[in-house]
Scaffold this motif. Structure first.
Motif, short mmCIF file in Angstrom:
data_model
loop_
_atom_site.label_atom_id
_atom_site.label_comp_id
_atom_site.label_asym_id
_atom_site.label_seq_id
_atom_site.Cartn_x
_atom_site.Cartn_y
_atom_site.Cartn_z
N UNK A 58 0.86 -1.18 0.00
CA UNK A 58 0.00 0.00 0.00
C UNK A 58 0.90 1.24 0.00
N UNK A 59 0.87 2.06 -1.04
CA UNK A 59 1.76 3.23 -1.06
C UNK A 59 1.48 4.23 0.05
N UNK A 60 0.29 4.13 0.66
CA UNK A 60 -0.07 5.02 1.76
C UNK A 60 0.14 4.35 3.11
N UNK A 61 0.70 3.14 3.10
CA UNK A 61 0.78 2.35 4.32
C UNK A 61 2.09 2.44 5.07
N UNK A 62 3.06 3.20 4.55
CA UNK A 62 4.37 3.29 5.20
C UNK A 62 4.64 4.75 5.56
N UNK A 63 4.68 5.10 6.85
CA UNK A 63 4.86 6.51 7.24
C UNK A 63 6.11 7.16 6.63
N UNK A 64 7.17 6.39 6.46
CA UNK A 64 8.40 6.95 5.92
C UNK A 64 8.24 7.37 4.46
N UNK A 65 7.44 6.62 3.72
CA UNK A 65 7.27 6.86 2.28
C UNK A 65 6.12 7.81 1.99
N UNK A 66 5.17 7.92 2.89
CA UNK A 66 3.94 8.66 2.63
C UNK A 66 4.16 10.12 2.21
N UNK A 67 5.07 10.88 2.83
CA UNK A 67 5.24 12.27 2.37
C UNK A 67 5.66 12.37 0.91
#
Length: 250
Positions: A58-67
Motif C-alpha cells: 500500500x503506497x499510503x501504508x508506510x509513514x516513511x514513504x507517505x510524504x
C-alpha cells in the motif's frame, strides 16, 4: 569480504550494536541464496531475511514513504506537463533503458537520480519532479543510492519480459504520469493497472513484467527507495557492500 567492507561493518556495529547487521551477515551465508524464499523470488540474487514476502504494498501504508507519495501525487499535473514538454523538445535526452539484464530501445528513460546523486542536468527538463525528489527522497535518505529514479516511457507495443530484480532491500515506487488503455503491470502473478496521478508500490525482487498495448506511450516516474523494513545501519552496510561487489565485478 574485503578489508573495506570489514572496516565498514565493524564501525557500524560499534555505533549501533553488535547485532545491528545480523540480517546482512545472514544474507551473505551461501545457504541463504536458496532458503526461505518465495518461489517467485527465486531469481533474485540477494534476499535480506526478515523482509516480509509481500509483492504489492500500500503506497499510503508506510509513514516513511507517505510524504513522498503525497507530494508526487499533488504535483502530478505539473510533473506531467514537464515530462510532455521534455519528450517533445528534448527527445535526444531520453536514452534506451539499460536494465541489468537487457537494453531495450522501446523502453526510454530520462534519469533524475543516478550513481548516488541527483542528475543536475535533468533539472531544467523536469523541474517539478526533480524538486520533489530532492526534498522528499534525497534529503531524507529515502532513495536507495545504489539505484535510480527516472521517467520510464514504454513505446506502443513494448513489453518488459518477466524477471526478478537483484535484491529485496529496496522497493519500487511508480507515479503514473500518462497511461493509455492497454498498459498493465503484473507482480507475482497479480495484474494491476496504473491510475494516472496515483502511485503504485511493489517489491521487485518478485517476478514482474509490464507491457504497453496502447496506441501511445506509457510513462511513469520510477523511484527506487529503501525498503521500509530495513534499518539505518543495514542501509549503510548494504550501500558499502553492494558498491564494493559491483566494483569487483566490473
Amino acid at each position: 569480504m574485503t578489508p573495506e567492507i570489514d572496516a565498514c561493518f565493524a564501525a557500524i556495529r560499534a555505533e549501533h550494536g553488535a547485532d545491528s547487521l545480523d540480517r546482512v551477515e545472514e544474507m551473505l551465508r551461501p545457504r541463504r541464496r536458496s532458503e526461505h524464499r518465495h518461489p517467485l523470488q527465486a531469481a533474485a540474487k540477494w534476499v535480506l531475511p526478515g523482509i516480509p514476502q509481500l509483492p504489492w504494498h500500500d503506497p499510503y501504508g508506510h509513514p516513511e514513504i507517505l510524504p513522498l507519495v503525497k507530494a508526487l501525487e499533488a504535483a502530478h499535473p505539473r510533473i506531467k506537463a514537464d515530462q510532455e514538454r521534455a519528450w517533445a523538445s528534448s527527445r535526444e535526452r531520453f536514452s534506451d533503458y539499460e536494465h541489468y539484464l537487457v537494453r531495450q530501445r522501446d523502453w526510454q528513460a530520462l534519469y533524475l537520480y543516478r550513481d548516488g546523486r541527483l542528475a543536475e542536468d535533468a533539472a531544467p527538463l523536469a523541474p517539478t519532479a526533480y524538486a520533489v525528489l530532492e526534498e522528499h527522497a534525497v534529503a531524507t535518505g529515502l532513495i536507495c543510492p545504489l539505484l535510480e529514479s527516472h521517467f520510464s516511457t514504454l513505446l506502443p507495443g513494448a513489453a518488459i519480459a518477466p524477471h526478478c530484480d537483484l535484491w529485496n532491500f529496496s522497493i519500487n515506487l511508480h507515479l503514473a504520469i500518462d497511461i493509455p488503455d492497454g498498459a498493465g503491470i503484473r507482480v507475482a502473478g497479480e495484474t494491476r493497472a496504473w491510475e494516472e496521478g496515483k502511485c503504485l508500490l511493489f517489491d521487485y525482487s518478485f517476478e514482474h513484467e509490464a507491457w504497453n498495448d496502447g496506441d501511445r506511450t506509457r510513462t511513469c516516474l520510477l523511484a527506487d527507495l529503501w525498503h521500509p523494513d530495513t534499518t539505518p545501519p543495514e542501509r549503510a552496510a548494504l550501500t558499502v557492500l553492494m558498491t564494493e561487489i559491483q566494483r569487483m565485478m566490473a
